[in-house]
Structure formats: C-alpha cells, structure tokens
Motif scaffolding. Structure first.
Motif, PDB file in Angstrom:
ATOM      1  N   LEU A 297       0.818  -1.207   0.000  1.00  0.00           N
ATOM      2  CA  LEU A 297       0.000   0.000   0.000  1.00  0.00           C
ATOM      3  C   LEU A 297       0.854   1.260   0.000  1.00  0.00           C
ATOM      4  O   LEU A 297       0.336   2.354  -0.254  1.00  0.00           O
ATOM      5  CB  LEU A 297      -0.927   0.004   1.225  1.00  0.00           C
ATOM      6  N   GLY A 298       2.130   1.145   0.285  1.00  0.00           N
ATOM      7  CA  GLY A 298       3.013   2.307   0.291  1.00  0.00           C
ATOM      8  C   GLY A 298       3.443   2.751  -1.080  1.00  0.00           C
ATOM      9  O   GLY A 298       4.121   3.787  -1.213  1.00  0.00           O
ATOM     10  N   LEU A 299       3.051   1.997  -2.117  1.00  0.00           N
ATOM     11  CA  LEU A 299       3.408   2.342  -3.487  1.00  0.00           C
ATOM     12  C   LEU A 299       2.184   2.843  -4.238  1.00  0.00           C
ATOM     13  O   LEU A 299       1.070   2.346  -4.051  1.00  0.00           O
ATOM     14  CB  LEU A 299       3.999   1.127  -4.208  1.00  0.00           C
ATOM     15  N   ASP A 300       2.395   3.799  -5.096  1.00  0.00           N
ATOM     16  CA  ASP A 300       1.283   4.306  -5.907  1.00  0.00           C
ATOM     17  C   ASP A 300       1.091   3.425  -7.130  1.00  0.00           C
ATOM     18  O   ASP A 300       1.730   2.369  -7.275  1.00  0.00           O
ATOM     19  CB  ASP A 300       1.524   5.765  -6.304  1.00  0.00           C
ATOM     20  N   GLN A 301       0.221   3.835  -8.051  1.00  0.00           N
ATOM     21  CA  GLN A 301      -0.089   3.031  -9.229  1.00  0.00           C
ATOM     22  C   GLN A 301       1.114   2.853 -10.141  1.00  0.00           C
ATOM     23  O   GLN A 301       1.200   1.876 -10.890  1.00  0.00           O
ATOM     24  CB  GLN A 301      -1.246   3.669 -10.005  1.00  0.00           C
ATOM     25  N   ASP A 302       2.040   3.795 -10.092  1.00  0.00           N
ATOM     26  CA  ASP A 302       3.242   3.709 -10.929  1.00  0.00           C
ATOM     27  C   ASP A 302       4.377   2.934 -10.259  1.00  0.00           C
ATOM     28  O   ASP A 302       5.471   2.816 -10.835  1.00  0.00           O
ATOM     29  CB  ASP A 302       3.727   5.122 -11.281  1.00  0.00           C
ATOM     30  N   GLY A 303       4.131   2.448  -9.035  1.00  0.00           N
ATOM     31  CA  GLY A 303       5.159   1.699  -8.341  1.00  0.00           C
ATOM     32  C   GLY A 303       6.149   2.554  -7.575  1.00  0.00           C
ATOM     33  O   GLY A 303       7.184   2.046  -7.126  1.00  0.00           O
ATOM     34  N   HIS A 304       5.838   3.833  -7.420  1.00  0.00           N
ATOM     35  CA  HIS A 304       6.715   4.729  -6.674  1.00  0.00           C
ATOM     36  C   HIS A 304       6.247   4.853  -5.224  1.00  0.00           C
ATOM     37  O   HIS A 304       5.055   4.723  -4.935  1.00  0.00           O
ATOM     38  CB  HIS A 304       6.755   6.118  -7.338  1.00  0.00           C
TER      39      HIS A 304
ATOM     40  N   ARG B  45       4.965   6.418  -1.983  1.00  0.00           N
ATOM     41  CA  ARG B  45       4.111   7.571  -1.718  1.00  0.00           C
ATOM     42  C   ARG B  45       4.849   8.601  -0.868  1.00  0.00           C
ATOM     43  O   ARG B  45       5.717   8.275  -0.064  1.00  0.00           O
ATOM     44  CB  ARG B  45       2.836   7.138  -0.996  1.00  0.00           C
ATOM     45  N   ASP B  46       4.463   9.848  -1.027  1.00  0.00           N
ATOM     46  CA  ASP B  46       5.107  10.935  -0.282  1.00  0.00           C
ATOM     47  C   ASP B  46       4.639  10.986   1.167  1.00  0.00           C
ATOM     48  O   ASP B  46       5.343  11.470   2.051  1.00  0.00           O
ATOM     49  CB  ASP B  46       4.825  12.284  -0.957  1.00  0.00           C
ATOM     50  N   GLY B  47       3.461  10.510   1.438  1.00  0.00           N
ATOM     51  CA  GLY B  47       2.914  10.539   2.791  1.00  0.00           C
ATOM     52  C   GLY B  47       1.486  10.060   2.784  1.00  0.00           C
ATOM     53  O   GLY B  47       1.004   9.489   1.802  1.00  0.00           O
ATOM     54  N   GLY B  48       0.801  10.294   3.891  1.00  0.00           N
ATOM     55  CA  GLY B  48      -0.590   9.906   3.977  1.00  0.00           C
ATOM     56  C   GLY B  48      -0.800   8.633   4.766  1.00  0.00           C
ATOM     57  O   GLY B  48       0.133   7.987   5.243  1.00  0.00           O
ATOM     58  N   PHE B  49      -2.085   8.283   4.895  1.00  0.00           N
ATOM     59  CA  PHE B  49      -2.472   7.141   5.715  1.00  0.00           C
ATOM     60  C   PHE B  49      -1.955   5.828   5.149  1.00  0.00           C
ATOM     61  O   PHE B  49      -1.502   4.950   5.881  1.00  0.00           O
ATOM     62  CB  PHE B  49      -3.995   7.093   5.841  1.00  0.00           C
ATOM     63  N   LEU B  50      -2.022   5.662   3.809  1.00  0.00           N
ATOM     64  CA  LEU B  50      -1.597   4.405   3.198  1.00  0.00           C
ATOM     65  C   LEU B  50      -0.108   4.157   3.397  1.00  0.00           C
ATOM     66  O   LEU B  50       0.315   3.007   3.620  1.00  0.00           O
ATOM     67  CB  LEU B  50      -1.935   4.412   1.703  1.00  0.00           C
ATOM     68  N   LEU B  51       0.696   5.214   3.352  1.00  0.00           N
ATOM     69  CA  LEU B  51       2.128   5.043   3.591  1.00  0.00           C
ATOM     70  C   LEU B  51       2.385   4.626   5.040  1.00  0.00           C
ATOM     71  O   LEU B  51       3.211   3.748   5.306  1.00  0.00           O
ATOM     72  CB  LEU B  51       2.874   6.346   3.282  1.00  0.00           C
TER      73      LEU B  51
END
Length: 261
Positions: free
Chosen positions: A57-64, A66-72
């Motif tokens: 869940l720490g990765l976005d759709q592009d596989g990078h 995430r900068d922050g937020g609940f999922l990270l």
C-alpha cells in the motif's frame, strides 16, 4: 524496640520453615529466570521483526513510494512488533502486585483455570506456586526483552552479512553467531535481573506461597516478635543474592578475557 539473644532463640524454632521458605525462593527464581528468558527472547525477536503485511500500500499506481498519507503509514505497520511493544510497555508501566493478583485471581480462577491443590517438591502448593512463577516470569520477560534486544542490536551487522555469504540461514546466524555474542554482552544485566527476581519473589507471599516472607509472618505470629524474624530473613536474602552476584561477576570476567586480547 530492642534485639535480644532470647528473641533469636525463639525465632530459630522456626528454622525448618525458613529452610523451606529459602528453597521456595530459589525455586521461584530459577523457574522465573528460565521462563522469563524464553519469553523475552520471543518478544525481542518480535520487536525486531520486519513483518509488514500492508507494504504494497506504500506504493502508488506507478510503483513509486508515496510521499505521505495514511496508506504510507499503514504500509509501515508491523503487527507483530506492535503486539510485543504494547505488551512490554503495559507490563513495565503497571505494578507487579497488580499483575500478580490478575494472574492468581483472574487467570487461575476456578472458573477459568482450576489448578489442583496438590503438593510438589515436598512442600509447595501447586495452585499457589505456579501462578507466582507465571506472574514473575511475565513481568521479568518484559524487562529482559529490552535487554536482549539491545544486546542483539549491539552486534555488528557485518557479521550477519558474512554469515549469509557463507550460506547460513537467518536462524543459524542468530543461533551460532549473534546470540552467543549478545549473551556475553548482556550477561551483567541478566545477572542483575536474576538478583532482582530473588528479592521481588517475596511479593508472592501475598497469594499464599510459602516463601521466606511467609516464614517471617509465621514466626512473628508465633513469637510476638517483629524485628528478629525480619533480621533473620534479611540475612538469608543477603546469603542468596551476594554470592550470586559474585558468581556472575566471575563469569563476566572470564568471558571478557577474549576482548582484552
């Protein structure tokens, strides 16, 4: 309040009870150290684990990343480490007496776990001795877990990399390389914990364990003396803890000879 030889003579009439109380204290300490160390080892490994079931869940759709937020934050959550951390913090932040009563009056309640009222080792009541050991071990394990974790983390990470390059598994690396060195580093702290357990085991007399403090209460009730039984039990505790600390210091010096070379 004066101390007299006649008073000690009266107290010595309870010598057999003090002997059984001293043996009980030794048994309590030995069983507590073994069970507490095993529990602490499990807790230390749990706290150092890298189990993160929501890592993806720490990765976005592009596989990078995430900068922050609940999922990270959720991706970094380690439930195993969290459970061990909560246990250690709760045990260390609550009184030992409360933990002892919870184990004895709640866990080993007749409606939950009903222990038989049998005698073990000749004079120990199982339904009182076992809850005392478990309560002491649960408390000691929380403190020893932090000691063991610090000892494991003090080992150079390069040794783990060398073990992997030689084909050792993680379990073999921990068993043959990391733990032997960690135990040597934390031996003084473990020895101090053992001495502390010998003294703290006196609290188990509140649930009817026939330890040294139970012998003191019996001597005081039978002789109407207060100070003499306390002086006798203080001397007995000293005879248990002082030689133990010296033996541990001796082994510590023996194990540190290799470092001095």
């Amino acid at each position: 309040m004066s101390v007299s030889a006649a008073g000690f003579e009266k107290v010595f009439q309870y010598a057999s009870m003090f002997k059984e109380g001293m043996l009980c204290t030794v048994y309590l300490s030995l069983f507590t150290v073994v069970l507490g160390f095993l529990l602490a080892l499990v807790l230390a490994v749990m706290r150092m684990s890298n189990f993160r079931p929501f890592r993806s869940l720490g990765l976005d759709q592009d596989g990078h990343l995430r900068d922050g937020g609940f999922l990270l934050a959720l991706s970094k959550f380690n439930p195993i480490s969290f459970i061990a951390t909560v246990y250690v913090e709760v045990i260390r932040a609550t009184p030992m007496l409360v933990q002892l009563f919870i184990v004895y009056q709640v866990v080993f309640n007749k409606n939950v776990i009903n222990l038989p009222s049998v005698t073990i080792l000749g004079f120990l009541k199982l339904n009182r001795f076992l809850p005392g050991v478990i309560a002491l071990a649960l408390n000691s394990g929380a403190y020893l877990a932090e000691i063991i974790r610090a000892g494991i983390q003090s080992i150079d990470g390069g040794q783990t990399e060398a073990a992997r390059s030689l084909g050792l598994t993680q379990g073999q690396n921990m068993r043959f390389i990391v733990l032997p060195q960690a135990v040597k580093n934390i031996l003084p702290a473990i020895g101090n914990e053992f001495v502390t357990i010998i003294k703290e085991s006196a609290i188990t007399y509140t649930i009817g364990v026939q330890d040294l403090m139970a012998a003191v209460k019996a001597a005081q009730a039978g002789t109407f003396l207060v100070l003499e039984p306390l002086l006798v039990v203080a001397a007995l505790y000293f005879c248990l803890t002082f030689p133990t600390s010296k033996v541990i210091a001796y082994f510590e010096r023996r194990m540190s000879r290799g470092d001095k070379r």
